[in-house]
Motif scaffolding. Structure first.
Motif, PDB file in Angstrom:
ATOM      1  N   GLN A 120      12.489   4.359  -3.085  1.00 15.90           N
ATOM      2  CA  GLN A 120      12.760   2.993  -3.542  1.00 15.90           C
ATOM      3  C   GLN A 120      12.172   1.943  -2.619  1.00 15.90           C
ATOM      4  O   GLN A 120      11.865   0.831  -3.040  1.00 15.90           O
ATOM      5  CB  GLN A 120      14.269   2.784  -3.669  1.00 15.90           C
ATOM      6  CG  GLN A 120      14.906   3.705  -4.675  1.00 15.90           C
ATOM      7  CD  GLN A 120      16.421   3.715  -4.562  1.00 15.90           C
ATOM      8  OE1 GLN A 120      17.016   2.882  -3.896  1.00 15.90           O
ATOM      9  NE2 GLN A 120      17.047   4.674  -5.217  1.00 15.90           N
ATOM     10  N   ALA A 121      12.053   2.292  -1.322  1.00 13.59           N
ATOM     11  CA  ALA A 121      11.556   1.306  -0.351  1.00 13.59           C
ATOM     12  C   ALA A 121      10.945   2.030   0.845  1.00 13.59           C
ATOM     13  O   ALA A 121      11.220   3.203   1.086  1.00 13.59           O
ATOM     14  CB  ALA A 121      12.703   0.419   0.126  1.00 13.59           C
ATOM     15  N   VAL A 122      10.123   1.288   1.604  1.00 12.61           N
ATOM     16  CA  VAL A 122       9.537   1.797   2.840  1.00 12.61           C
ATOM     17  C   VAL A 122       9.799   0.759   3.928  1.00 12.61           C
ATOM     18  O   VAL A 122       9.585  -0.426   3.719  1.00 12.61           O
ATOM     19  CB  VAL A 122       8.017   2.037   2.679  1.00 12.61           C
ATOM     20  CG1 VAL A 122       7.375   2.423   3.995  1.00 12.61           C
ATOM     21  CG2 VAL A 122       7.749   3.099   1.636  1.00 12.61           C
ATOM     22  N   GLU A 123      10.274   1.230   5.072  1.00 15.37           N
ATOM     23  CA  GLU A 123      10.581   0.351   6.209  1.00 15.37           C
ATOM     24  C   GLU A 123       9.919   0.874   7.469  1.00 15.37           C
ATOM     25  O   GLU A 123       9.713   2.080   7.618  1.00 15.37           O
ATOM     26  CB  GLU A 123      12.097   0.271   6.449  1.00 15.37           C
ATOM     27  CG  GLU A 123      12.895  -0.291   5.287  1.00 15.37           C
ATOM     28  CD  GLU A 123      12.642  -1.759   5.020  1.00 15.37           C
ATOM     29  OE1 GLU A 123      12.307  -2.493   5.975  1.00 15.37           O
ATOM     30  OE2 GLU A 123      12.755  -2.181   3.863  1.00 15.37           O
ATOM     31  N   GLY A 140       0.807  -1.214   0.000  1.00 12.44           N
ATOM     32  CA  GLY A 140       0.000   0.000   0.000  1.00 12.44           C
ATOM     33  C   GLY A 140       0.838   1.261   0.000  1.00 12.44           C
ATOM     34  O   GLY A 140       0.919   1.984  -1.000  1.00 12.44           O
ATOM     35  N   VAL A 141       1.501   1.520   1.123  1.00 12.30           N
ATOM     36  CA  VAL A 141       2.246   2.764   1.291  1.00 12.30           C
ATOM     37  C   VAL A 141       3.421   2.855   0.325  1.00 12.30           C
ATOM     38  O   VAL A 141       3.631   3.881  -0.324  1.00 12.30           O
ATOM     39  CB  VAL A 141       2.721   2.907   2.758  1.00 12.30           C
ATOM     40  CG1 VAL A 141       3.514   4.189   2.941  1.00 12.30           C
ATOM     41  CG2 VAL A 141       1.535   2.870   3.717  1.00 12.30           C
ATOM     42  N   GLN A 142       4.198   1.796   0.210  1.00  9.60           N
ATOM     43  CA  GLN A 142       5.369   1.824  -0.672  1.00  9.60           C
ATOM     44  C   GLN A 142       4.968   2.083  -2.118  1.00  9.60           C
ATOM     45  O   GLN A 142       5.563   2.921  -2.800  1.00  9.60           O
ATOM     46  CB  GLN A 142       6.142   0.510  -0.554  1.00  9.60           C
ATOM     47  CG  GLN A 142       7.405   0.464  -1.411  1.00  9.60           C
ATOM     48  CD  GLN A 142       8.234  -0.760  -1.102  1.00  9.60           C
ATOM     49  OE1 GLN A 142       8.831  -0.858  -0.051  1.00  9.60           O
ATOM     50  NE2 GLN A 142       8.247  -1.710  -2.038  1.00  9.60           N
ATOM     51  N   ASN A 143       3.948   1.390  -2.603  1.00  8.76           N
ATOM     52  CA  ASN A 143       3.509   1.591  -3.987  1.00  8.76           C
ATOM     53  C   ASN A 143       3.000   3.013  -4.209  1.00  8.76           C
ATOM     54  O   ASN A 143       3.277   3.623  -5.243  1.00  8.76           O
ATOM     55  CB  ASN A 143       2.440   0.573  -4.374  1.00  8.76           C
ATOM     56  CG  ASN A 143       3.010  -0.820  -4.546  1.00  8.76           C
ATOM     57  OD1 ASN A 143       4.219  -1.005  -4.661  1.00  8.76           O
ATOM     58  ND2 ASN A 143       2.139  -1.812  -4.549  1.00  8.76           N
ATOM     59  N   LEU A 144       2.248   3.556  -3.246  1.00  4.57           N
ATOM     60  CA  LEU A 144       1.735   4.913  -3.359  1.00  4.57           C
ATOM     61  C   LEU A 144       2.889   5.916  -3.427  1.00  4.57           C
ATOM     62  O   LEU A 144       2.927   6.776  -4.311  1.00  4.57           O
ATOM     63  CB  LEU A 144       0.837   5.244  -2.160  1.00  4.57           C
ATOM     64  CG  LEU A 144       0.370   6.688  -2.090  1.00  4.57           C
ATOM     65  CD1 LEU A 144      -0.857   6.883  -2.955  1.00  4.57           C
ATOM     66  CD2 LEU A 144       0.081   7.087  -0.662  1.00  4.57           C
ATOM     67  N   LEU A 145       3.834   5.796  -2.500  1.00  2.77           N
ATOM     68  CA  LEU A 145       4.944   6.735  -2.466  1.00  2.77           C
ATOM     69  C   LEU A 145       5.822   6.615  -3.712  1.00  2.77           C
ATOM     70  O   LEU A 145       6.249   7.625  -4.277  1.00  2.77           O
ATOM     71  CB  LEU A 145       5.775   6.551  -1.193  1.00  2.77           C
ATOM     72  CG  LEU A 145       5.074   6.947   0.116  1.00  2.77           C
ATOM     73  CD1 LEU A 145       5.971   6.670   1.309  1.00  2.77           C
ATOM     74  CD2 LEU A 145       4.627   8.399   0.089  1.00  2.77           C
ATOM     75  N   LYS A 146       6.083   5.385  -4.158  1.00  2.00           N
ATOM     76  CA  LYS A 146       6.905   5.189  -5.360  1.00  2.00           C
ATOM     77  C   LYS A 146       6.229   5.810  -6.591  1.00  2.00           C
ATOM     78  O   LYS A 146       6.897   6.351  -7.468  1.00  2.00           O
ATOM     79  CB  LYS A 146       7.141   3.695  -5.612  1.00  2.00           C
ATOM     80  CG  LYS A 146       8.194   3.094  -4.713  1.00  2.00           C
ATOM     81  CD  LYS A 146       8.229   1.590  -4.898  1.00  2.00           C
ATOM     82  CE  LYS A 146       9.549   1.127  -5.398  1.00  2.00           C
ATOM     83  NZ  LYS A 146       9.641  -0.337  -5.496  1.00  2.00           N
ATOM     84  N   HIS A 147       4.906   5.725  -6.637  1.00  3.78           N
ATOM     85  CA  HIS A 147       4.168   6.273  -7.768  1.00  3.78           C
ATOM     86  C   HIS A 147       4.303   7.797  -7.835  1.00  3.78           C
ATOM     87  O   HIS A 147       4.514   8.365  -8.900  1.00  3.78           O
ATOM     88  CB  HIS A 147       2.695   5.876  -7.672  1.00  3.78           C
ATOM     89  CG  HIS A 147       1.844   6.461  -8.750  1.00  3.78           C
ATOM     90  ND1 HIS A 147       1.835   5.970 -10.044  1.00  3.78           N
ATOM     91  CD2 HIS A 147       0.983   7.509  -8.744  1.00  3.78           C
ATOM     92  CE1 HIS A 147       0.997   6.688 -10.776  1.00  3.78           C
ATOM     93  NE2 HIS A 147       0.479   7.638 -10.009  1.00  3.78           N
TER      94      HIS A 147
END
Length: 188
Positions: free
Chosen positions: A183-186, A170-177
């Motif tokens: 590149q990544a969310v941790e 969810g969050v990683q794909n949204l931010l990458k878009h």
């Protein structure tokens, strides 16, 4: 007083909606009875055997449990919330800082990344946090370094079995878009 309850994606956490404002500004999280001295309501909830965490949002309270069953804990928690609001005591003790206020001090990112960080924070504030609050939790920005966004998960999100999916899909794909530099969310 009628208090609604909602399940969350985390089976160890329930969301309680007292029909009143819980915290006017910010959020507060208590992970132990020792931390609960900042809040009369949190202290009262930790008096219920089996309660392991309390989180306050604008109009909700999430309570996390250990091994006890909700059918045994829920009546005592509902009673504690009702007693607190009927007593007229404040939710937070005087002069205590909200968890959200403390978080900004611990943020980290490189000089020159201010624009990227501002965009990440805006996306979290407008798109992610409202959705996560519906599930009784919160996600806050902690840092950004070398293309990785570091977030803090609170309330029902902390320890939730689906939190990894929320972060990665969810969050990683949204931010990458919206932010190509991500590149990544941790989670921290």
């Amino acid at each position: 007083m009628f208090i609604q309850t909602e399940s969350t994606p985390n089976p160890a956490t329930l969301k309680f909606l007292p029909g009143k404002v819980v915290l006017e500004n910010g959020t507060a999280e208590f992970r132990s009875a020792a931390e609960a001295d900042k809040s009369p309501l949190a202290a009262r909830l930790f008096d219920v055997p089996g309660v392991t965490g309390v989180y306050f949002g604008y109009d909700f309270i999430t309570v996390s449990k250990s091994d006890a069953e909700w059918q045994h804990l829920k009546p005592a928690i509902l009673g504690s919330i009702m007693e607190h609001f009927m007593s007229g005591q404040p939710v937070m003790g005087g002069g205590s800082a909200m968890a959200e206020d403390l978080d900004e001090e611990g943020e980290f990112f490189e000089q020159g990344d201010e624009t990227v960080v501002a965009t990440i924070k805006e996306l979290l504030e407008t798109r992610v946090r409202p959705a996560v609050a519906q599930d009784g939790g919160d996600i806050t920005f902690k840092g950004y370094k070398d293309g990785t966004v570091y977030l803090n998960m609170k309330g029902a999100c902390a320890g939730c079995p689906s939190s990894t999916a929320t972060l990665k899909h969810g969050v990683q794909n949204l931010l990458k878009h919206f932010v190509p530099e991500v590149q990544a969310v941790e989670s921290l």
